[in-house]
Scaffold this active site. Structure first.
Site, PDB file in Angstrom:
ATOM      1  N   ASP A  37       0.833  -1.199   0.000  1.00  0.00           N
ATOM      2  CA  ASP A  37       0.000   0.000   0.000  1.00  0.00           C
ATOM      3  C   ASP A  37       0.874   1.258   0.000  1.00  0.00           C
ATOM      4  O   ASP A  37       1.985   1.238   0.525  1.00  0.00           O
ATOM      5  CB  ASP A  37      -0.890  -0.037   1.254  1.00  0.00           C
ATOM      6  CG  ASP A  37      -2.096   0.866   1.110  1.00  0.00           C
ATOM      7  OD1 ASP A  37      -2.277   1.486   0.047  1.00  0.00           O
ATOM      8  OD2 ASP A  37      -2.869   0.964   2.088  1.00  0.00           O
ATOM      9  N   HIS A  54       2.714   3.284  -8.836  1.00  0.00           N
ATOM     10  CA  HIS A  54       2.542   1.836  -9.088  1.00  0.00           C
ATOM     11  C   HIS A  54       3.765   1.284  -9.825  1.00  0.00           C
ATOM     12  O   HIS A  54       4.202   0.164  -9.565  1.00  0.00           O
ATOM     13  CB  HIS A  54       1.277   1.584  -9.909  1.00  0.00           C
ATOM     14  CG  HIS A  54       0.009   1.950  -9.180  1.00  0.00           C
ATOM     15  ND1 HIS A  54      -0.228   1.571  -7.890  1.00  0.00           N
ATOM     16  CD2 HIS A  54      -1.080   2.670  -9.567  1.00  0.00           C
ATOM     17  CE1 HIS A  54      -1.414   2.036  -7.499  1.00  0.00           C
ATOM     18  NE2 HIS A  54      -1.942   2.706  -8.503  1.00  0.00           N
ATOM     19  N   THR A  83     -10.666  -7.219  -5.743  1.00  0.00           N
ATOM     20  CA  THR A  83     -11.930  -7.171  -6.481  1.00  0.00           C
ATOM     21  C   THR A  83     -12.579  -5.780  -6.328  1.00  0.00           C
ATOM     22  O   THR A  83     -13.452  -5.428  -7.104  1.00  0.00           O
ATOM     23  CB  THR A  83     -12.894  -8.274  -5.977  1.00  0.00           C
ATOM     24  OG1 THR A  83     -12.853  -8.301  -4.544  1.00  0.00           O
ATOM     25  CG2 THR A  83     -12.513  -9.639  -6.504  1.00  0.00           C
ATOM     26  N   LEU A 148      11.175 -20.286  -4.306  1.00  0.00           N
ATOM     27  CA  LEU A 148      10.078 -19.425  -3.842  1.00  0.00           C
ATOM     28  C   LEU A 148       8.869 -19.471  -4.782  1.00  0.00           C
ATOM     29  O   LEU A 148       9.036 -19.381  -6.002  1.00  0.00           O
ATOM     30  CB  LEU A 148      10.592 -17.971  -3.768  1.00  0.00           C
ATOM     31  CG  LEU A 148       9.549 -16.902  -3.454  1.00  0.00           C
ATOM     32  CD1 LEU A 148       9.193 -16.911  -1.969  1.00  0.00           C
ATOM     33  CD2 LEU A 148      10.051 -15.513  -3.850  1.00  0.00           C
TER      34      LEU A 148
HETATM   35  C1  FPP Z   1      -2.228   0.214  -3.243  1.00  0.00           C
HETATM   36  O1  FPP Z   1      -1.644   1.494  -3.193  1.00  0.00           O
HETATM   37  C2  FPP Z   1      -1.614  -0.531  -4.316  1.00  0.00           C
HETATM   38  C3  FPP Z   1      -2.299  -1.142  -5.337  1.00  0.00           C
HETATM   39  C4  FPP Z   1      -3.748  -1.153  -5.441  1.00  0.00           C
HETATM   40  C5  FPP Z   1      -1.565  -1.804  -6.416  1.00  0.00           C
HETATM   41  C6  FPP Z   1      -0.374  -2.554  -5.984  1.00  0.00           C
HETATM   42  C7  FPP Z   1       0.440  -2.878  -7.156  1.00  0.00           C
HETATM   43  C8  FPP Z   1       1.790  -2.814  -7.180  1.00  0.00           C
HETATM   44  C9  FPP Z   1       2.617  -2.503  -6.005  1.00  0.00           C
HETATM   45  C10 FPP Z   1       2.547  -3.164  -8.379  1.00  0.00           C
HETATM   46  C11 FPP Z   1       2.348  -4.614  -8.611  1.00  0.00           C
HETATM   47  C12 FPP Z   1       3.344  -5.162  -9.458  1.00  0.00           C
HETATM   48  C13 FPP Z   1       3.146  -6.278 -10.156  1.00  0.00           C
HETATM   49  C14 FPP Z   1       4.315  -6.893 -10.757  1.00  0.00           C
HETATM   50  C15 FPP Z   1       1.828  -6.887 -10.369  1.00  0.00           C
HETATM   51  P1  FPP Z   1      -2.583   2.752  -3.381  1.00  0.00           P
HETATM   52  O2  FPP Z   1      -2.693   3.047  -4.817  1.00  0.00           O
HETATM   53  O3  FPP Z   1      -3.909   2.490  -2.715  1.00  0.00           O
HETATM   54  O4  FPP Z   1      -1.786   3.848  -2.606  1.00  0.00           O
HETATM   55  P2  FPP Z   1      -2.421   5.052  -1.787  1.00  0.00           P
HETATM   56  O5  FPP Z   1      -3.192   4.438  -0.647  1.00  0.00           O
HETATM   57  O6  FPP Z   1      -1.224   5.814  -1.326  1.00  0.00           O
HETATM   58  O7  FPP Z   1      -3.290   5.837  -2.721  1.00  0.00           O
END
Ligand code: FPP
Length: 263
Positions: A37, A54, A83, A148
């Site tokens: 997060d 991201h 989801t 892993l």
């Molecule tokens: C939450 O942060 C994060 C997500 C919903 C996406 C997580 C995805 C990644 C870390 C990249 C994944 C990589 C691969 C290889 C699949 P947020 O957007 O809610 O952050 P915020 O709370 O600060 O707005």
């Protein structure tokens, strides 16, 4: 307990490499689950669009996968898309759906070399074909790897997963294949998407949020929880080492007592 404290040199005087060796010696958690997060806030702090966060988060996935693999962790489950995340702006969703593809096309050779096996848990419905295809290829290319397991939770929701398991059980009961009186915890666990995986030993959530957000609600019943203010793109090797060291100091009782406390 005292033995464990005496055996462990104070972390402050050890370098990162030595701390990793201690973790390996003491036995790392078998399954680490992570709620990644804070990507959006990381980007906002730098006046960048959320998708830049991201993208940076994807780089953290690479670093942490490599370390988990070196430490001898068996499974790492990463919450990459829930989801509920479909409610985000289309541009952000489209970007997130491209990330597994970019990650896997860039790092697949490295994952193969590291003996990592790629897996996915989540609903295939609604996921774009290109995302599914990238995952399918990576699963195929790594299926014989024995190191892993890198398990992406993608379009995953824990309540739906439990509802689906209950539906299967109800159908089997209605068909007379299962006696409701005899239903056990294993009957439910065996019908979850994690049926072939050990339950997580350690759950990490970054960015200061302290909730589970519909992630592995059944599986986390006895998991040690670890929260950090660090935003996911800033999460590094040292932070993972700190989380595991904390985990290794905890006294897991699974509702019972540890040997020395028994009367
Ligand atoms: C939450 O942060 C994060 C997500 C919903 C996406 C997580 C995805 C990644 C870390 C990249 C994944 C990589 C691969 C290889 C699949 P947020 O957007 O809610 O952050 P915020 O709370 O600060 O707005």
């Amino acid at each position: 307990m005292f033995n464990k404290i005496l055996r462990r040199a104070p972390e402050a005087v050890l370098g990162l490499e030595e701390r990793k060796s201690v973790i390996c010696k003491e036995g790392p958690p078998s399954h680490i689950a992570i709620i990644m997060d804070g990507n959006g806030r990381w980007a906002k702090k730098r006046s960048l669009p959320r998708i830049a966060g991201h993208h940076e988060g994807m780089k953290t996935v690479r670093k942490i996968t490599r370390l988990a693999s070196h430490l001898g962790v068996d499974v790492m489950t990463l919450y990459a898309f829930s989801t509920e995340n479909w409610k985000r702006p289309k541009l952000e969703v489209d970007f997130l759906m491209r990330l597994p593809e970019e990650f896997l096309s860039t790092f697949l050779p490295e994952l193969i070399e590291e003996n990592v096996r790629v897996e996915m848990m989540g609903y295939h419905e609604n996921l774009p074909q290109h995302t599914l295809e990238a995952i399918r290829k990576a699963k195929e290319a790594t299926k014989d790897n024995t190191g892993l397991i890198l398990n992406f939770a993608l379009n995953y929701g824990s309540r739906s997963e439990i509802v689906d398991a209950v539906k299967v059980i109800a159908e089997q009961a209605a068909a007379g294949q299962l006696n409701p009186e005899d239903i056990t915890e294993s009957d439910i666990a065996d019908r979850l998407l994690t049926s072939k995986l050990p339950e997580p030993d350690l759950l990490i959530r970054t960015s200061g949020e302290v909730r589970l957000s519909n992630f592995m609600l059944w599986q986390l019943a006895y998991t040690e929880l670890w929260f950090t203010e660090t935003l996911w793109p800033d999460f590094d090797e040292l932070t993972l080492v700190e989380a595991i060291e904390d985990y290794q100091k905890r006294n897991r009782r699974f509702g019972g007592l540890k040997g020395e406390e028994e009367v």
